[in-house]
Write a protein that holds these residues in place. Sequence first.
Motif, PDB file in Angstrom:
ATOM      1  N   PRO A 378       1.065  -1.691   0.268  1.00  0.00           N
ATOM      2  CA  PRO A 378      -0.338   0.101   0.209  1.00  0.00           C
ATOM      3  C   PRO A 378       0.984   1.129  -0.072  1.00  0.00           C
ATOM      4  N   PHE A 379       2.115   0.771   0.413  1.00  0.00           N
ATOM      5  CA  PHE A 379       3.312   2.681   0.920  1.00  0.00           C
ATOM      6  C   PHE A 379       3.467   2.714  -0.425  1.00  0.00           C
ATOM      7  N   GLY A 380       4.132   1.888  -1.002  1.00  0.00           N
ATOM      8  CA  GLY A 380       4.567   1.597  -2.581  1.00  0.00           C
ATOM      9  C   GLY A 380       3.304   2.103  -3.383  1.00  0.00           C
ATOM     10  N   ALA A 381       2.269   1.727  -3.438  1.00  0.00           N
ATOM     11  CA  ALA A 381       1.462   2.354  -4.285  1.00  0.00           C
ATOM     12  C   ALA A 381       1.495   3.835  -4.248  1.00  0.00           C
ATOM     13  N   VAL A 382       1.103   5.002  -2.869  1.00  0.00           N
ATOM     14  CA  VAL A 382       1.169   6.428  -2.622  1.00  0.00           C
ATOM     15  C   VAL A 382       2.473   6.629  -2.578  1.00  0.00           C
ATOM     16  N   PHE A 383       3.542   6.059  -2.462  1.00  0.00           N
ATOM     17  CA  PHE A 383       4.410   7.184  -2.575  1.00  0.00           C
ATOM     18  C   PHE A 383       5.197   8.270  -2.980  1.00  0.00           C
ATOM     19  N   ILE A 384       5.060   8.571  -4.614  1.00  0.00           N
ATOM     20  CA  ILE A 384       5.485   9.257  -5.456  1.00  0.00           C
ATOM     21  C   ILE A 384       4.605  10.123  -5.214  1.00  0.00           C
ATOM     22  N   GLU A 385       3.277   9.814  -4.982  1.00  0.00           N
ATOM     23  CA  GLU A 385       2.129  10.941  -4.804  1.00  0.00           C
ATOM     24  C   GLU A 385       2.046  12.172  -3.452  1.00  0.00           C
ATOM     25  N   ILE A 414      -8.398  -0.846  -3.537  1.00  0.00           N
ATOM     26  CA  ILE A 414      -7.246  -1.568  -3.723  1.00  0.00           C
ATOM     27  C   ILE A 414      -6.331  -2.518  -2.920  1.00  0.00           C
ATOM     28  N   THR A 415      -5.415  -2.329  -3.258  1.00  0.00           N
ATOM     29  CA  THR A 415      -3.719  -2.476  -2.431  1.00  0.00           C
ATOM     30  C   THR A 415      -4.046  -3.215  -0.830  1.00  0.00           C
ATOM     31  N   CYS A 416      -5.223  -2.139  -0.035  1.00  0.00           N
ATOM     32  CA  CYS A 416      -5.200  -2.130   1.334  1.00  0.00           C
ATOM     33  C   CYS A 416      -5.865  -4.178   1.313  1.00  0.00           C
ATOM     34  N   ALA A 417      -6.845  -3.477   0.738  1.00  0.00           N
ATOM     35  CA  ALA A 417      -8.293  -4.762   0.802  1.00  0.00           C
ATOM     36  C   ALA A 417      -7.309  -5.695   0.303  1.00  0.00           C
ATOM     37  N   GLU A 418      -6.246  -5.744  -1.024  1.00  0.00           N
ATOM     38  CA  GLU A 418      -6.120  -7.694  -1.739  1.00  0.00           C
ATOM     39  C   GLU A 418      -4.878  -7.531  -0.376  1.00  0.00           C
ATOM     40  N   ILE A 419      -3.919  -6.756  -0.608  1.00  0.00           N
ATOM     41  CA  ILE A 419      -3.414  -7.823   0.439  1.00  0.00           C
ATOM     42  C   ILE A 419      -3.633  -8.086   1.950  1.00  0.00           C
ATOM     43  N   SER A 445      -0.205  -0.887   8.799  1.00  0.00           N
ATOM     44  CA  SER A 445       1.850  -1.140   8.728  1.00  0.00           C
ATOM     45  C   SER A 445       2.153   0.039   7.562  1.00  0.00           C
ATOM     46  N   SER A 446       2.116   0.717   6.768  1.00  0.00           N
ATOM     47  CA  SER A 446       2.052   1.441   5.985  1.00  0.00           C
ATOM     48  C   SER A 446       2.477   2.365   6.134  1.00  0.00           C
ATOM     49  N   ALA A 447       1.773   3.135   7.274  1.00  0.00           N
ATOM     50  CA  ALA A 447       1.844   4.129   8.433  1.00  0.00           C
ATOM     51  C   ALA A 447       3.072   4.275   8.865  1.00  0.00           C
ATOM     52  N   LEU A 448       3.157   2.839   9.038  1.00  0.00           N
ATOM     53  CA  LEU A 448       5.078   3.369   9.754  1.00  0.00           C
ATOM     54  C   LEU A 448       6.034   3.909   8.357  1.00  0.00           C
ATOM     55  N   TYR A 449       5.889   2.546   7.495  1.00  0.00           N
ATOM     56  CA  TYR A 449       6.283   3.014   6.370  1.00  0.00           C
ATOM     57  C   TYR A 449       6.349   4.375   5.818  1.00  0.00           C
ATOM     58  N   LEU A 450       5.247   5.611   6.156  1.00  0.00           N
ATOM     59  CA  LEU A 450       5.087   6.701   5.317  1.00  0.00           C
ATOM     60  C   LEU A 450       5.906   7.722   6.083  1.00  0.00           C
ATOM     61  N   PHE A 451       5.983   7.393   8.121  1.00  0.00           N
ATOM     62  CA  PHE A 451       6.915   7.985   8.893  1.00  0.00           C
ATOM     63  C   PHE A 451       8.128   8.360   8.455  1.00  0.00           C
ATOM     64  N   LEU A 452       8.800   7.080   8.321  1.00  0.00           N
ATOM     65  CA  LEU A 452       9.765   6.532   8.218  1.00  0.00           C
ATOM     66  C   LEU A 452      10.601   7.436   6.341  1.00  0.00           C
ATOM     67  N   PHE A 485      -2.766   5.474   9.342  1.00  0.00           N
ATOM     68  CA  PHE A 485      -2.702   4.068   9.815  1.00  0.00           C
ATOM     69  C   PHE A 485      -4.199   3.121  10.226  1.00  0.00           C
ATOM     70  N   VAL A 486      -4.839   4.758  11.021  1.00  0.00           N
ATOM     71  CA  VAL A 486      -6.597   4.147  10.977  1.00  0.00           C
ATOM     72  C   VAL A 486      -7.120   4.262  10.190  1.00  0.00           C
ATOM     73  N   LEU A 487      -6.872   4.979   8.692  1.00  0.00           N
ATOM     74  CA  LEU A 487      -8.066   4.687   7.422  1.00  0.00           C
ATOM     75  C   LEU A 487      -6.775   3.393   7.378  1.00  0.00           C
ATOM     76  N   THR A 488      -5.409   2.884   7.327  1.00  0.00           N
ATOM     77  CA  THR A 488      -5.658   1.870   5.706  1.00  0.00           C
ATOM     78  C   THR A 488      -5.647   0.279   6.365  1.00  0.00           C
ATOM     79  N   GLY A 489      -5.929   0.714   8.084  1.00  0.00           N
ATOM     80  CA  GLY A 489      -6.297  -0.581   8.993  1.00  0.00           C
ATOM     81  C   GLY A 489      -7.429  -0.856   8.539  1.00  0.00           C
ATOM     82  N   THR A 490      -7.721   0.238   9.306  1.00  0.00           N
ATOM     83  CA  THR A 490      -9.767   0.070   8.483  1.00  0.00           C
ATOM     84  C   THR A 490      -9.870  -0.362   7.683  1.00  0.00           C
ATOM     85  N   ILE A 491      -9.546  -0.032   6.100  1.00  0.00           N
ATOM     86  CA  ILE A 491      -9.699  -0.667   4.579  1.00  0.00           C
ATOM     87  C   ILE A 491      -9.667  -2.133   4.654  1.00  0.00           C
ATOM     88  N   GLY A 492      -7.949  -2.759   5.432  1.00  0.00           N
ATOM     89  CA  GLY A 492      -7.395  -3.981   5.569  1.00  0.00           C
ATOM     90  C   GLY A 492      -8.433  -4.712   6.200  1.00  0.00           C
TER      91      GLY A 492
END
Length: 510
Positions: A378-385, A414-419, A445-452, A485-492
């Motif tokens: 999920p992080f890879g899908a959004v990091f350029i934007e 879609i990515t969060c749901a599928e993974i 956990s994509s939020a961890l990568y976002l912070f890094l 974290f709250v957003l992506t976790g809920t989607i998953g």
Amino acid sequence: MILDNLPLVVPIARQDKNSFAYQGGYHVGAKGQYAGSKDEKYFIHNHLSFTVKYHRDDDSELSRIVGFEVHPYSVKHQFDDKWNGADTRLSTCDPHASKFVTNSDSPQEVEAGKEIIFTYDVRFEDSEIKWASRWDTYLLMTDDQIHWFSIVNSLMIVLFLSGMVAMIMLRTLYRDISRYNQLETQEEAQEETGWKLVHGDVFRPPTNSDLLCVYVGTGVQFFGMLLVTMIFAVLGFLSPSNRGGLMTAMLLVWVLMGLLAGYTSSRLYKMFKGSEWKKITLQTAFLFPGVAFVIFFILNALIWGEKSSGAVPFTTMFALVLLWFGISVPLVFVGSYLGFKKPAMEPPVKTNKIPRQIPEQAWYMNPIFTILIGGILPFGAVFIELFFILTSIWLHQFYYIFGFLFLVFVILIITCAEITIVLCYFQLCSEDYMWWWRSYLTSGSSALYLFLYAAFYFFTKLQITKVVSGILYFGYMLLASYAFFVLTGTIGFCACFWFTRLIYSSVKID
């Protein structure tokens, strides 16, 4: 600087085309060396040459401002007689003698204890740009290709994941279900392995189920807010000329979405056989906003301490608290009441009285390992934007391509749901039924990568040296990562919840 609600820009000629790129605001000064010297000196831009562009309306004979540009120069001003306040005649910049500043050949060095004379000149220019399209220059993207590259990159990830999900859904699940439903004899059923074995435990309420309900409720509130705000932004309701319009819209929609938060958390809570709906409602109304408000208040206190004009005034703080307690909290209660009144969601299979033993898991099914792997895609899908969003927030660029952002948001969902579904399936196949929290944390956990990534951005792109500024940056990015974290976790979690209900409702259980 702002003139007639237009921000000041510095036009910079592009190398390839006969056009200009625009930099928001001007640099206060520059670092450089005198010819033949190795010592680095600091020079201040003390002369601003403004260009105000106006468009004359043929019908009304009135003119309106359509552009506000500046060329900053550094000039060591000279004057012949003694200093006489505003009436001093400068030999380097004198409108009476038509002496204008056109270069920075003799720059003004910054030295302790020395005085600096500031000057400016203004040129008014007739322009073809109509008033309605005066914002176009600000919003012209310098690099559309990168955004398309980002979308294509994200779509590749999505296609890869969708392929895996389709394979699991059609081939494996179809085979599993038809095999399970063909088993006639009891002996064959006892030798069964895989996800069907844990049917008696898969809907057993998890530990800390109250907290899970609260987080899922808050995530739904977030999802609703982003969806509504983005649709408005894509349709062009949130113009950048209305300064702060986006933030105001987000706050208002967030407050109204309290209804959904209360409803979702109480529905889930009732499914977990909970009875104290008021407790869960209070937690939903206060957990995330409370944490956010505390962080925000501390950061604002730091800005106050620095006597900065960027501090949020006390009245605005009070208005925010009023919104929270006056509208958001009552709406969460209304939502909770409605959700709790409805009959509880029944799981498709009965839960056994005694929990089943979870067998020894392979190293790659370790919870920490799968959770950390789950956040990468999920992080890879959004990091350029994400790079553009960070640049627009911290480097004052204009971000106004909500169409791209909306596409990326859909890809993120879609990515969060599928993974999460893929990893959840593997987990259930290895007879581990503790999927509730794991599904939330996998995509969260994509939020961890976002912070890094935010930390990486801080050290590579921003020249921040003051401690308070650094604390501000990391404080706000921590808040953003927590929200992510709250957003992506809920989607998953929601995807997994739907998936488990679907597969367990399609097998025959004796």
